[in-house]
Design a protein around this motif. Structure first.
Motif, PDB file in Angstrom:
ATOM      1  N   ARG A 260      91.663  31.627 149.057  1.00  0.00           N
ATOM      2  CA  ARG A 260      92.974  32.189 149.369  1.00  0.00           C
ATOM      3  C   ARG A 260      92.857  33.645 149.833  1.00  0.00           C
ATOM      4  N   GLU A 345      99.110  29.792 144.139  1.00  0.00           N
ATOM      5  CA  GLU A 345      98.877  28.414 144.592  1.00  0.00           C
ATOM      6  C   GLU A 345     100.081  27.898 145.381  1.00  0.00           C
ATOM      7  N   ARG A 346     101.306  28.227 144.935  1.00  0.00           N
ATOM      8  CA  ARG A 346     102.505  27.767 145.654  1.00  0.00           C
ATOM      9  C   ARG A 346     102.593  28.420 147.033  1.00  0.00           C
ATOM     10  N   TRP A 348     100.145  29.541 148.774  1.00  0.00           N
ATOM     11  CA  TRP A 348      99.061  28.989 149.595  1.00  0.00           C
ATOM     12  C   TRP A 348      99.432  27.591 150.094  1.00  0.00           C
ATOM     13  N   ALA A 349     100.121  26.825 149.263  1.00  0.00           N
ATOM     14  CA  ALA A 349     100.519  25.465 149.661  1.00  0.00           C
ATOM     15  C   ALA A 349     101.521  25.484 150.807  1.00  0.00           C
ATOM     16  N   ASP A 350     102.262  26.585 150.974  1.00  0.00           N
ATOM     17  CA  ASP A 350     103.236  26.682 152.071  1.00  0.00           C
ATOM     18  C   ASP A 350     102.574  26.914 153.425  1.00  0.00           C
TER      19      ASP A 350
END
Length: 373
Positions: A260, A345-346, A348-350
């Motif tokens: 990330r 993490e959220r 990065w998931a976008d």
């Protein structure tokens, strides 16, 4: 000197041509550097030292050529620009060539001014090798002072070691560059003490160690060929590796890595926790609003330099910092700040789409986003 026993033991003949070995010796301690140079001259028949000193009151350099039996030349050299590369290109290259053509000279020890970056010295000299060749780069390190020099807050200006008025480097930045580039480290002091432990955490396995400036055999230094690319790789943030080492005296190394990127705003919020203190930090990072850039992180003694240095390839960059310190509390602070600075993490998931066209918080340090790196 040409008739002295062993005067040709380091001379090379390639394609029928004579080539004189040149060793580059750097340090931030004048006494230690001069002791090492003197030992090499006494151990090597026909060797001379080409030494440069910065004249603080002018933009001149003092050039001194020394043999085992005394000073051969002592002159002031005026430069168009007071920088390392100019000094090497304008003066050292012709002087090395002149010395290499003297039959009595078997080897040359080049000692640039204290605090010089050997990668710049060697990079400037390499294209001009002909009658002489670069044999090795040695860094002389005083173990009693190395923790303060590498991890302390002193600047070169405060020590009177800067090249010119605009040289704002810290002592730690200059010494780290010397230690990391050299293929041979000459240590002065207790090899089992805290200073030696710190050096062990910073040096690569392929770097040779010699304890004591008078213990270095001249053949070890002058009988090899300098691998400039290996030295550059050790200094390249894209290739950073944790070497580790003993921890008896409290030295530690963290290897912090993630796929990330750093969140630009949170990086600025956490940069003091990431970089302050008695630390040596090297590595790379990226930010989601410029995924085509690999950014360098370089810190010593509380000073941190960042910049967008390389273009990323087809794959996304990664984030990796290798941090070495001597105070236990700093390790936990840096580890926590690293985690807080990354995209969650959220986030990065976008993906990267939400970052298109957002305000560039890091442009004062990384340059404009459309600038070539």
């Amino acid at each position: 000197m040409s008739d002295a026993p062993g005067s040709d033991r380091f001379q090379r003949h390639e394609g029928g041509r004579h080539s004189t070995p040149v060793a580059v010796v750097t340090a931030v301690d004048a006494v230690l550097r001069d002791a090492l140079v003197a030992s090499l001259l006494l151990d090597t028949a026909g060797a001379v030292a080409l030494r440069y000193e910065v004249e603080a009151r002018s933009s001149s350099l003092r050039r001194v050529i020394v043999a085992a039996d005394g000073v051969v030349e002592d002159e002031l050299v005026d430069l168009d620009h007071p920088c390392v590369s100019c000094a090497m290109r304008e003066d050292a290259v012709p002087v090395l060539t002149r010395l290499a053509h003297l039959p009595a000279i078997s080897a040359i020890v080049l000692a640039p001014p204290l605090s010089a970056d050997p990668s710049i010295v060697v990079g400037t000299l390499r294209p001009h090798q002909d009658s002489w060749h670069l044999a090795a780069a040695a860094s002389a390190v005083g173990l009693e002072a190395v923790r303060g020099d590498l991890l302390g807050e002193d600047t070169l200006a405060e020590r009177g070691l800067q090249w010119a008025a605009g040289d704002s480097r810290s002592v730690g930045e200059a010494l780290a560059a010397q230690i990391e580039y050299a293929d041979l480290l000459v240590l002065d002091g207790d090899p089992a003490g805290p200073g030696a432990e710190l050096v062990e955490h910073l040096r690569a396995p392929e770097q040779d160690l010699v304890v004591g400036p008078y213990s270095l055999d001249a053949g070890t230094l002058l009988g090899r060929r300098l691998d400039h690319l290996a030295g550059l790789r050790r200094r390249d943030a894209r290739c950073v590796e944790p070497y580790g080492g003993p921890t008896q005296h409290g030295t530690w190394t963290l290897d912090l890595s993630s796929a990330r990127p750093f969140h630009p705003r949170r990086l600025l919020e956490n940069i003091e926790d990431l970089g302050a203190g008695r630390l040596r930090e090297r590595g790379r990072f990226w930010v989601p609003d410029r995924p085509d850039s690999i950014c360098q992180w370089d810190g010593a003694g509380g000073q941190v330099s960042i910049g967008a240095v390389w273009r990323a390839g087809r794959d996304l960059p990664t984030t990796r910092l290798v941090v070495t310190g001597i105070e236990a509390a700093d390790a936990e602070r840096v580890r926590a700040a690293f985690g807080r600075s990354l995209l969650t993490e959220r986030e990065w998931a976008d993906g990267l789409a939400p970052w298109l066209g957002v305000e560039d918080h890091l442009s004062p340090w990384l340059g404009e986003r459309d600038a070539r790196v």
